[in-house]
Scaffold this motif. Structure first.
Motif, PDB file in Angstrom:
ATOM      1  N   ASP A   1       0.883   6.654  -2.732  1.00  0.00           N
ATOM      2  CA  ASP A   1       2.045   6.168  -3.475  1.00  0.00           C
ATOM      3  C   ASP A   1       2.514   4.775  -3.048  1.00  0.00           C
ATOM      4  O   ASP A   1       3.498   4.262  -3.573  1.00  0.00           O
ATOM      5  N   GLY A   2       1.826   4.154  -2.112  1.00  0.00           N
ATOM      6  CA  GLY A   2       2.189   2.806  -1.670  1.00  0.00           C
ATOM      7  C   GLY A   2       3.385   2.755  -0.746  1.00  0.00           C
ATOM      8  O   GLY A   2       3.837   1.675  -0.360  1.00  0.00           O
ATOM      9  N   SER A   3       3.936   3.910  -0.372  1.00  0.00           N
ATOM     10  CA  SER A   3       5.126   3.925   0.487  1.00  0.00           C
ATOM     11  C   SER A   3       4.801   3.416   1.885  1.00  0.00           C
ATOM     12  O   SER A   3       3.665   3.476   2.337  1.00  0.00           O
ATOM     13  N   VAL A   4       5.826   2.914   2.555  1.00  0.00           N
ATOM     14  CA  VAL A   4       5.666   2.364   3.898  1.00  0.00           C
ATOM     15  C   VAL A   4       5.433   3.504   4.885  1.00  0.00           C
ATOM     16  O   VAL A   4       6.217   4.438   4.962  1.00  0.00           O
ATOM     17  N   ARG A   5       4.343   3.415   5.644  1.00  0.00           N
ATOM     18  CA  ARG A   5       4.051   4.405   6.685  1.00  0.00           C
ATOM     19  C   ARG A   5       4.208   3.825   8.078  1.00  0.00           C
ATOM     20  O   ARG A   5       4.156   4.554   9.057  1.00  0.00           O
ATOM     21  N   GLY A   6       4.395   2.516   8.188  1.00  0.00           N
ATOM     22  CA  GLY A   6       4.586   1.900   9.487  1.00  0.00           C
ATOM     23  C   GLY A   6       4.730   0.396   9.372  1.00  0.00           C
ATOM     24  O   GLY A   6       4.338  -0.194   8.373  1.00  0.00           O
ATOM     25  N   GLY A   7       5.316  -0.175  10.401  1.00  0.00           N
ATOM     26  CA  GLY A   7       5.457  -1.629  10.439  1.00  0.00           C
ATOM     27  C   GLY A   7       6.770  -2.119   9.875  1.00  0.00           C
ATOM     28  O   GLY A   7       7.620  -1.326   9.490  1.00  0.00           O
ATOM     29  N   PRO A   8       6.901  -3.417   9.788  1.00  0.00           N
ATOM     30  CA  PRO A   8       8.170  -4.004   9.364  1.00  0.00           C
ATOM     31  C   PRO A   8       8.377  -4.094   7.853  1.00  0.00           C
ATOM     32  O   PRO A   8       9.432  -4.538   7.410  1.00  0.00           O
ATOM     33  N   ALA A   9       7.413  -3.694   7.039  1.00  0.00           N
ATOM     34  CA  ALA A   9       7.559  -3.822   5.579  1.00  0.00           C
ATOM     35  C   ALA A   9       8.802  -3.070   5.109  1.00  0.00           C
ATOM     36  O   ALA A   9       9.005  -1.912   5.472  1.00  0.00           O
ATOM     37  N   PRO A  10       9.647  -3.709   4.293  1.00  0.00           N
ATOM     38  CA  PRO A  10      10.891  -3.084   3.856  1.00  0.00           C
ATOM     39  C   PRO A  10      10.760  -2.196   2.622  1.00  0.00           C
ATOM     40  O   PRO A  10      11.617  -1.356   2.368  1.00  0.00           O
ATOM     41  N   LYS A  11       9.692  -2.393   1.836  1.00  0.00           N
ATOM     42  CA  LYS A  11       9.542  -1.672   0.574  1.00  0.00           C
ATOM     43  C   LYS A  11       8.093  -1.254   0.374  1.00  0.00           C
ATOM     44  O   LYS A  11       7.190  -1.849   0.960  1.00  0.00           O
ATOM     45  N   PRO A  12       7.867  -0.275  -0.506  1.00  0.00           N
ATOM     46  CA  PRO A  12       6.485   0.122  -0.828  1.00  0.00           C
ATOM     47  C   PRO A  12       5.740  -1.000  -1.543  1.00  0.00           C
ATOM     48  O   PRO A  12       6.355  -1.924  -2.086  1.00  0.00           O
ATOM     49  N   LEU A  13       4.430  -0.880  -1.576  1.00  0.00           N
ATOM     50  CA  LEU A  13       3.636  -1.812  -2.373  1.00  0.00           C
ATOM     51  C   LEU A  13       3.937  -1.565  -3.843  1.00  0.00           C
ATOM     52  O   LEU A  13       3.977  -0.416  -4.286  1.00  0.00           O
ATOM     53  N   PRO A  14       4.140  -2.616  -4.631  1.00  0.00           N
ATOM     54  CA  PRO A  14       4.366  -2.434  -6.072  1.00  0.00           C
ATOM     55  C   PRO A  14       3.123  -1.855  -6.745  1.00  0.00           C
ATOM     56  O   PRO A  14       1.997  -2.266  -6.458  1.00  0.00           O
ATOM     57  N   ALA A  15       3.337  -0.901  -7.629  1.00  0.00           N
ATOM     58  CA  ALA A  15       2.236  -0.272  -8.353  1.00  0.00           C
ATOM     59  C   ALA A  15       1.682  -1.211  -9.423  1.00  0.00           C
ATOM     60  O   ALA A  15       2.390  -2.062  -9.951  1.00  0.00           O
ATOM     61  N   ALA A  16       0.407  -1.039  -9.709  1.00  0.00           N
ATOM     62  CA  ALA A  16      -0.253  -1.760 -10.797  1.00  0.00           C
ATOM     63  C   ALA A  16      -0.734  -0.722 -11.802  1.00  0.00           C
ATOM     64  O   ALA A  16      -1.016   0.422 -11.446  1.00  0.00           O
ATOM     65  N   GLU A  17      -0.841  -1.118 -13.046  1.00  0.00           N
ATOM     66  CA  GLU A  17      -1.272  -0.195 -14.084  1.00  0.00           C
ATOM     67  C   GLU A  17      -2.778  -0.281 -14.284  1.00  0.00           C
ATOM     68  O   GLU A  17      -3.327  -1.367 -14.510  1.00  0.00           O
ATOM     69  N   ILE A  18      -3.417   0.878 -14.193  1.00  0.00           N
ATOM     70  CA  ILE A  18      -4.849   0.975 -14.431  1.00  0.00           C
ATOM     71  C   ILE A  18      -5.097   2.150 -15.367  1.00  0.00           C
ATOM     72  O   ILE A  18      -4.246   3.024 -15.529  1.00  0.00           O
ATOM     73  N   SER A  19      -6.288   2.156 -15.957  1.00  0.00           N
ATOM     74  CA  SER A  19      -6.729   3.321 -16.716  1.00  0.00           C
ATOM     75  C   SER A  19      -8.105   3.699 -16.194  1.00  0.00           C
ATOM     76  O   SER A  19      -8.880   2.838 -15.757  1.00  0.00           O
ATOM     77  N   VAL A  20      -8.385   4.992 -16.215  1.00  0.00           N
ATOM     78  CA  VAL A  20      -9.668   5.489 -15.738  1.00  0.00           C
ATOM     79  C   VAL A  20     -10.296   6.292 -16.872  1.00  0.00           C
ATOM     80  O   VAL A  20      -9.696   7.261 -17.349  1.00  0.00           O
ATOM     81  N   ALA A  21     -11.472   5.875 -17.306  1.00  0.00           N
ATOM     82  CA  ALA A  21     -12.182   6.569 -18.375  1.00  0.00           C
ATOM     83  C   ALA A  21     -13.673   6.273 -18.267  1.00  0.00           C
ATOM     84  O   ALA A  21     -14.070   5.142 -17.947  1.00  0.00           O
ATOM     85  N   ASP A  22     -14.488   7.279 -18.538  1.00  0.00           N
ATOM     86  CA  ASP A  22     -15.945   7.116 -18.566  1.00  0.00           C
ATOM     87  C   ASP A  22     -16.501   6.473 -17.295  1.00  0.00           C
ATOM     88  O   ASP A  22     -17.397   5.634 -17.356  1.00  0.00           O
ATOM     89  N   GLY A  23     -15.929   6.819 -16.151  1.00  0.00           N
ATOM     90  CA  GLY A  23     -16.431   6.303 -14.885  1.00  0.00           C
ATOM     91  C   GLY A  23     -16.046   4.873 -14.577  1.00  0.00           C
ATOM     92  O   GLY A  23     -16.562   4.291 -13.632  1.00  0.00           O
ATOM     93  N   SER A  24     -15.138   4.304 -15.374  1.00  0.00           N
ATOM     94  CA  SER A  24     -14.713   2.925 -15.158  1.00  0.00           C
ATOM     95  C   SER A  24     -13.214   2.862 -14.912  1.00  0.00           C
ATOM     96  O   SER A  24     -12.441   3.625 -15.492  1.00  0.00           O
ATOM     97  N   ILE A  25     -12.814   1.902 -14.094  1.00  0.00           N
ATOM     98  CA  ILE A  25     -11.415   1.650 -13.823  1.00  0.00           C
ATOM     99  C   ILE A  25     -11.079   0.315 -14.462  1.00  0.00           C
ATOM    100  O   ILE A  25     -11.741  -0.694 -14.179  1.00  0.00           O
ATOM    101  N   LYS A  26     -10.067   0.325 -15.326  1.00  0.00           N
ATOM    102  CA  LYS A  26      -9.646  -0.902 -16.005  1.00  0.00           C
ATOM    103  C   LYS A  26      -8.243  -1.262 -15.591  1.00  0.00           C
ATOM    104  O   LYS A  26      -7.380  -0.403 -15.479  1.00  0.00           O
ATOM    105  N   LEU A  27      -8.023  -2.541 -15.423  1.00  0.00           N
ATOM    106  CA  LEU A  27      -6.701  -3.071 -15.137  1.00  0.00           C
ATOM    107  C   LEU A  27      -6.016  -3.318 -16.469  1.00  0.00           C
ATOM    108  O   LEU A  27      -6.552  -3.968 -17.348  1.00  0.00           O
ATOM    109  N   LEU A  28      -4.824  -2.746 -16.625  1.00  0.00           N
ATOM    110  CA  LEU A  28      -4.092  -2.902 -17.890  1.00  0.00           C
ATOM    111  C   LEU A  28      -3.233  -4.137 -17.905  1.00  0.00           C
ATOM    112  O   LEU A  28      -2.863  -4.675 -16.931  1.00  0.00           O
TER     113      LEU A  28
END
Length: 148
Positions: free
Chosen positions: A121-148
Motif C-alpha cells: 500500500d506504499g505506507s511508511v514502514r520506517g525512516g523519516p518519510a512523513p507520508k506514503p508513496l503516492p499511488a499510480a494507476e495501472i491496469s493488468v490484462a493479458d499478462g501485461s501491465i499498462k500505465l494509465l
C-alpha cells in the motif's frame, strides 16, 4: 581634507542585510538543485499520482512476487505483494524526493535517509518519510501491465 581625497562610506545596513539574504537564497537553491538525476526538476510534482498514456510498462512475469521493479524513466515502482496482485507507486521518497533504488524484504527502499515503504500500500514502514508513496494507476490484462 583635500580635493584629491575621497570619502569612502561603509555600506548601509539595508545593503548588508540584502546581500546576506541573497547569498542565503542562492545557497539554498543550489543545494536543492544539486545532483545528476535528470528528473530532479520534477520533484515538486512527485506527490501527485503518476500517470501515463496507456503504454505497456512490463509483463506481469517481470515483477517478482513479494517484490517489485523500479521504472526510472516513468518515475514509478511496480510491486506484486501477493501472487497476481499488482500495485504501482511514485518512485520518489516523500521525505526529500530522492528516487527509491530497491525493492527488498517487502519494502520499497530509499537510500538517502533510510525510508522504507510497504509494497502492498506504499505506507511508511520506517525512516523519516512523513507520508506514503503516492499511488499510480495501472491496469493488468493479458499478462501485461499498462500505465494509465
Amino acid at each position: 581634507m583635500t580635493a584629491s581625497e575621497e570619502t569612502v562610506s561603509a555600506p548601509c545596513r539595508r545593503t548588508v542585510v540584502a546581500t546576506i539574504g541573497a547569498a542565503g537564497i542562492a545557497a539554498a537553491l543550489t543545494a536543492c538543485g544539486a545532483g545528476d538525476d535528470k528528473d530532479s526538476s520534477d520533484a515538486a510534482g512527485a506527490q501527485e499520482p503518476v500517470g501515463g498514456g496507456g503504454a505497456v510498462l512490463a509483463k506481469t512475469s517481470d515483477i517478482p512476487v513479494g517484490g517489485g521493479k523500479i521504472f526510472k524513466d516513468e518515475q514509478l515502482v511496480v510491486t506484486q505483494p501477493t501472487e497476481g496482485e499488482f500495485k504501482a507507486f511514485s518512485n520518489r521518497c516523500t521525505h526529500k524526493q530522492c528516487p527509491v533504488t530497491s525493492v527488498e524484504g517487502g519494502t520499497v527502499n530509499c537510500p538517502c535517509h533510510g525510508s522504507k515503504f510497504d509494497i502492498a500500500d506504499g505506507s511508511v514502514r520506517g525512516g523519516p518519510a512523513p507520508k506514503p508513496l503516492p499511488a499510480a494507476e495501472i491496469s493488468v490484462a493479458d499478462g501485461s501491465i499498462k500505465l494509465l
